[in-house]
Design an enzyme around this catalytic site. Structure first.
Site, PDB file in Angstrom:
ATOM      1  N   HIS B  59       0.841  -1.206   0.000  1.00  0.00           N
ATOM      2  CA  HIS B  59       0.000   0.000   0.000  1.00  0.00           C
ATOM      3  C   HIS B  59       0.875   1.255   0.000  1.00  0.00           C
ATOM      4  CE1 HIS B  59      -3.959  -1.932   0.365  1.00  0.00           C
ATOM      5  NE2 HIS B  59      -3.273  -2.876   0.973  1.00  0.00           N
ATOM      6  N   TYR B 329       3.632  -4.610   9.584  1.00  0.00           N
ATOM      7  CA  TYR B 329       3.559  -3.150   9.429  1.00  0.00           C
ATOM      8  C   TYR B 329       4.695  -2.501  10.211  1.00  0.00           C
ATOM      9  CZ  TYR B 329      -1.391  -3.545   7.893  1.00  0.00           C
ATOM     10  OH  TYR B 329      -2.564  -3.845   7.243  1.00  0.00           O
TER      11      TYR B 329
END
Lengths: 174, 356
Positions: B59, B329
């Site tokens: 992303h 993440y």
């Protein structure tokens, strides 16, 4: 009178913190090794134990400054005296710096510093992502340094206990 | 105690070696197959074909938004979370498209995603990373790793070998179903008219200790419109992001946060399985996004939308993915943080005067 043992508060703090710091090093190494549910669980323990170590380390610094420790054996070679004194300065520095860096890096990373659900510590640095990056790098690197220093400390303590048998080990363990 | 000096040295060495061994075992150095957040970041970098310094490993292309969440109070019946009592909570967010190339074109059949950070009273936060698909492509870390490995470009052709992804899907029907869904389900024509799903199951806990499995979704007030797959690759590179900037200039964009309470028998441990049939739905409030800015100009890029950052009253379920996402993440965040932010696609295009 010259003391032969560390003061009781110093001994209690030493052994409590020994357990906490070893636990922290293992929690830190364990959590970054995994992506299972252990990851968030270990991370949740890492923060409050880190803050506990910071508070205990500051108390301990106060105890150290107000209570004279037993002297090292008079026949200890100068190099070993220097290693003993130098390594203790480093141990104190890391006990205080590691939690502070952890707290600072979480602040700079824009994370809430969660002690437990609902209890969030205030940030000690502004949100600055690259600063987070460097502090996070330092936190990991110093953790390895801390681990090696603790290994050396343990090795030296056992050396005093088993080889020299000079009472240094007993001054903390006895 | 051993009497000979060599034996006593041996004892010291043994104690130190045992400590090192415990540390090495806990740290995963003795179990290379263990999947770490760094390992996930590595395989994503490999699947991306290269490292894009300063950008998220997934992303990578995004846009900042901000606004508020207007709670209607209905959520307090299922969770004590500070988001739910009637009132207004500030929100920042980041819309993104799937994939690791920060300069990629928007006209691809990929995840549209939204990261949200709700700033609750007393420093509490709720962070979400929600996607426009109701389910995920795999259910666990090992499958995620294997699928990413299958997507790593072939060194000769610099393209992933479709046969490898097909082989993975052949043994993972949930992944095959997801790929079929992505091929056939209409893609929202805008970030503004997509529904964003929690993907994972979480647990809501009330003040008196009642715990329920839930998922949630943000349903847009803007009517759904589908992209025409035939014209997808003819769209301008940043059309989704430019569209969002233009829409927000016209007025605030709104989504209703709808909590879906699990029925008995609903899978909470597998994000590839939909909850079908009638469910208790609770509309708990409205997300109002009224400002948008590029990553360089906005305030969303430097947060990690870690879905395990939860307030009191919201807990992880037995779904293994949030822990995986959190660890991955975090690895991506620490890497891009030290690399330092780099100019994003939309800022660069604006500077060149490519858009209005």
């Amino acid at each position: 009178m010259t003391p032969t043992r560390f003061a009781l508060p110093a001994r209690i703090l030493h052994w409590t913190m020994a357990a906490l710091i070893l636990a922290m090093l293992l929690i830190g190494a364990g959590m970054i090794s995994t992506t299972t549910a252990r990851y968030p669980a270990l991370l949740a323990w890492h923060r409050p134990i880190g803050i506990a170590i910071l508070i205990l380390a500051l108390i301990r610094l106060g105890v150290r400054l107000t209570h004279r420790p037993p002297p090292l054996p008079a026949d200890l070679p100068a190099l070993q005296v220097a290693a003993a004194k130098g390594s203790h300065y480093l141990l104190y520095a890391l006990m205080i710096a590691m939690p502070l860096i952890g707290w600072a890096m979480q602040s700079a990373g824009g994370y809430p510093v969660i002690l437990w659900k609902g209890a969030v510590l205030f940030p000690i640095l502004p949100h600055a992502v690259q600063l987070y990056g460097w502090l996070r790098f330092a936190h990991g690197l110093l953790a390895y340094a801390f681990f090696l220093l603790i290994l050396a400390h343990l090795g030296a303590a056992l050396f005093h206990a088993l080889i020299r048998r000079d009472g240094v080990f007993g001054s903390m363990a006895g | 105690m051993p009497s000979s000096i060599p034996l006593r040295f041996g004892l010291i060495a043994g104690v130190l070696a045992a400590v090192v061994a415990i540390f090495a075992w806990v740290g995963g150095f003795l179990t290379p197959a263990r999947i770490s957040g760094g390992g996930i970041a590595n395989v994503m970098q490999a699947a991306n074909g290269k490292v894009y310094p300063g950008f998220r490993r997934a992303h990578a292309k995004g846009l900042c938004v901000s606004g508020s969440f207007e709670a209607n109070g209905a959520g307090t019946s299922v969770s004590r979370a500070a988001l739910f009592p009637s009132g207004i909570v500030p929100v920042i967010g980041r819309f993104s498209t799937g994939g690791g190339d920060p300069m990629s074109a928007d006209g691809r059949p990929v995840f549209h995603a939204l990261g949200l950070r709700f700033a609750l009273p007393h420093g509490e936060e709720w962070r979400m990373a929600i996607d426009h698909t109701p389910v995920f492509i795999v259910s666990n870390a090992a499958d995620f790793m294997a699928l990413q490995q299958a997507s790593v470009p072939d060194p000769a052709t610099h393209k992933p070998d479709p046969a490898r992804v097909k082989a993975f899907a052949a043994t993972h029907p949930e992944t095959a179903a997801f790929l079929a869904y992505m091929k056939t389900a209409p893609l929202p024509s805008s970030f503004a008219n997509g529904t964003y799903y929690s993907i994972n199951a979480f647990r809501f806990v009330t003040a008196d200790g009642q715990s329920r499995a839930v998922r949630w979704q943000f349903e847009p007030e803007a009517p759904f419109a589908a992209l025409d797959p035939a014209t997808l690759d003819k769209q301008p590179r940043d059309f989704l992001f430019d569209d969002l900037l233009a829409r927000i200039r016209q007025g605030p964009l709104k989504w209703h946060m709808v909590v879906i309470v699990a029925n008995p028998g609903d899978r909470t441990d597998n994000a590839t399985v939909r909850w079908t049939g009638p469910h208790r739905r609770i509309d708990v409030g409205t997300l109002v996004l009224d400002r948008a800015a590029t990553e360089a100009q906005g305030d969303c890029r430097d947060y990690n939308y870690d879905p395990t950052i939860l307030p009191k009253g919201v807990e992880l379920s037995d779904d293994p993915l949030p822990a995986l996402r959190s660890a991955a993440y975090s690895a991506s965040f620490r890497r891009r943080a030290i690399e330092g932010p780099h100019p994003d696609a939309v800022t660069t295009a604006q500077a060149k005067g490519d858009v209005q």
